[in-house]
Write a protein that holds these residues in place. Structure first.
Motif, PDB file in Angstrom:
ATOM      1  N   PRO A   4       3.077   3.557   4.679  1.00  0.00           N
ATOM      2  CA  PRO A   4       4.147   3.917   5.599  1.00  0.00           C
ATOM      3  C   PRO A   4       4.787   5.231   5.191  1.00  0.00           C
ATOM      4  O   PRO A   4       4.448   5.831   4.161  1.00  0.00           O
ATOM      5  CB  PRO A   4       5.121   2.738   5.472  1.00  0.00           C
ATOM      6  CG  PRO A   4       4.876   2.202   4.113  1.00  0.00           C
ATOM      7  CD  PRO A   4       3.425   2.400   3.839  1.00  0.00           C
ATOM      8  N   ARG A   5       5.712   5.682   5.979  1.00  0.00           N
ATOM      9  CA  ARG A   5       6.353   6.960   5.714  1.00  0.00           C
ATOM     10  C   ARG A   5       7.143   6.874   4.397  1.00  0.00           C
ATOM     11  O   ARG A   5       7.903   5.936   4.165  1.00  0.00           O
ATOM     12  CB  ARG A   5       7.302   7.312   6.844  1.00  0.00           C
ATOM     13  CG  ARG A   5       7.940   8.686   6.667  1.00  0.00           C
ATOM     14  CD  ARG A   5       8.742   9.082   7.884  1.00  0.00           C
ATOM     15  NE  ARG A   5       9.295  10.404   7.713  1.00  0.00           N
ATOM     16  CZ  ARG A   5      10.025  11.033   8.634  1.00  0.00           C
ATOM     17  NH1 ARG A   5      10.269  10.436   9.801  1.00  0.00           N
ATOM     18  NH2 ARG A   5      10.507  12.243   8.402  1.00  0.00           N
ATOM     19  N   ALA A  49      10.175  -0.176   3.360  1.00  0.00           N
ATOM     20  CA  ALA A  49       8.822  -0.262   3.920  1.00  0.00           C
ATOM     21  C   ALA A  49       7.772   0.062   2.879  1.00  0.00           C
ATOM     22  O   ALA A  49       6.736  -0.618   2.777  1.00  0.00           O
ATOM     23  CB  ALA A  49       8.711   0.674   5.131  1.00  0.00           C
TER      24      ALA A  49
END
Length: 418
Positions: free
Chosen positions: A136-137, A106
């Motif tokens: 994103p994380r 991601a």
């Protein structure tokens, strides 16, 4: 893929507006343009560089406040911070940050998508695009550094990029600073180190005694050498080796140059002959047992030949000295092999004895002692070389030279003059 963009046109735009003059579509003055630029929130981006490859996606920013920021995501590496460092002066800081991401993950996809969009965005709109990016994380570090740079916040400490960011390496700049500190500390230690001051030594009253002691020690060691050589010669004569000794001695007198040249050649051929013998015996089946005898016997034979040759040269020198000293029947009655050996060894060692005596006088005659030592060494080398050649010519005295005086044969059988 690579893209570079630069926006250093704030004053250029103002100059263009002034050059165009007053037009209906431009209702603002250059001063108004400058005020609008300075009233925009955040820090303006001067230039940007974007580089995309299979393994790495990199963004370089140069800001109007003098700071430079390089952010990169390295795909396929261990997840976490691979490198993070800050260098430069407070007014011109540069931060390098590399984040290891999963290939096709991601963070990797979002970061590459952002950089692709940034390639098509003008420089004046790049700050808005970057500030609106939501990572994103796993990409919080990249997002946080972008926001800090665009808002003018202080650059993040490499040790505190994120609360949960793992650290796989230390800053190169911190290492350089540490090296500089150590060098400065070493320089201070060298500057403060006080060299011991050697006080001038007074007169050494025991110096003459030391030189005398060294000279006496040298004389005693020379006497021990003399005694050992004479003992070997005495044993050789006493146990029936006189005829062999005198045969070698006659060769040194009658064929001095021939003996010297043969001994000189033998000294160069000793090692090759020894090695060649080992090779020949090693490659032959019947020679392997003989190899056990050859290896210790050859060096022993060389040493015994040198000793026999040296004693023979001493015997020959003593005999020549006796011929000059005694005449007629007195020469036969008072001179014998033991006398020849004693006087000959004394003649061969006379330079070393004189050097030890000169040493007792102190350092003032050091040059003379060096000359005497050199002459003694040359004389010893010549005696060993000539004696070795005579041993080889006479086959250790078993084959005397032809043409020896007839009186010599009678002298061999004269028991009174042993």
């Amino acid at each position: 893929m690579y893209r570079t963009a630069s926006d250093r046109s704030l004053w250029s735009a103002a100059l263009v507006v002034i050059a165009l003059g007053t037009v209906s579509s431009v209702e603002a003055s250059p001063l108004w343009l400058l005020q609008q630029a300075t009233q925009q929130p955040g820090v303006r981006i001067i230039s940007s560089e974007i580089a995309l490859s299979r393994e790495q996606a990199e963004l370089k920013l140069e800001l109007a406040n003098g700071r430079k920021l390089t952010l990169s995501a390295v795909a396929g590496s261990s997840r976490g911070v691979l490198h993070n460092g800050i260098s430069g002066t407070p007014d011109n800081l540069t931060q390098l940050f590399s984040l290891g991401v999963e290939r096709g993950g991601a963070v990797d996809v979002a970061w590459r998508k952002l950089l692709n969009a940034a390639m098509d965005t003008p420089t004046d709109g790049l700050a808005e695009l970057l500030s609106q990016w939501d990572a994103p994380r796993g990409g919080e570090q990249l997002d946080r550094l972008l926001d800090n740079a665009l808002t003018g916040a202080p650059l993040a400490d490499p040790a505190n990029v994120g609360p949960d960011a793992p650290q796989f390496g230390d800053s190169v700049n911190k290492l350089q600073d540490k090296i500089i500190q150590l060098e400065q500390a070493l320089e201070r230690v060298q500057e403060t180190r006080v060299e011991p001051v050697r006080e001038p030594r007074g007169m050494d009253w025991y110096s003459p005694v030391r030189h005398v002691g060294r000279g006496v020690a040298g004389v005693l060691s020379l006497l021990v050498t003399f005694a050992v050589l004479f003992g070997l010669g005495f044993a050789l004569i006493f146990f029936g080796g006189r005829r062999y000794l005198e045969a070698v001695a006659d060769a040194t007198r009658e064929a001095t140059m021939r003996s010297f040249l043969v001994g000189l050649a033998a000294s160069f051929l000793m090692v090759p002959v020894f090695v060649l013998g080992i090779v020949v015996l090693a490659i032959s089946i019947v020679g392997i047992p003989a190899l056990l005898v050859w290896v210790p016997a050859f060096p022993l034979a060389v040493v015994l030949s040198l000793i026999l040759g040296y004693i023979a040269v001493a015997h020959s020198a003593g005999e020549a000295f006796a011929e000059r000293r005694f005449y007629g029947g007195d020469w036969f009655s008072r001179a014998n092999s033991y006398y020849y050996l004693i006087t000959g060894l004394g003649l061969l060692l006379i330079f070393f004895l004189a050097g030890n005596v000169v040493q007792m006088a102190g350092p003032w005659l050091g040059f003379l002692r060096g000359i005497l030592g050199f002459l003694g060494g040359v004389l010893t080398w010549a005696a060993l070389t000539t004696g070795l050649g005579a041993v080889l010519i006479t086959r250790a005295g078993s084959r005397p030279l032809k043409g020896a005086p007839a009186a010599q044969a009678e002298f061999f059988n004269d028991a009174a003059n042993v």
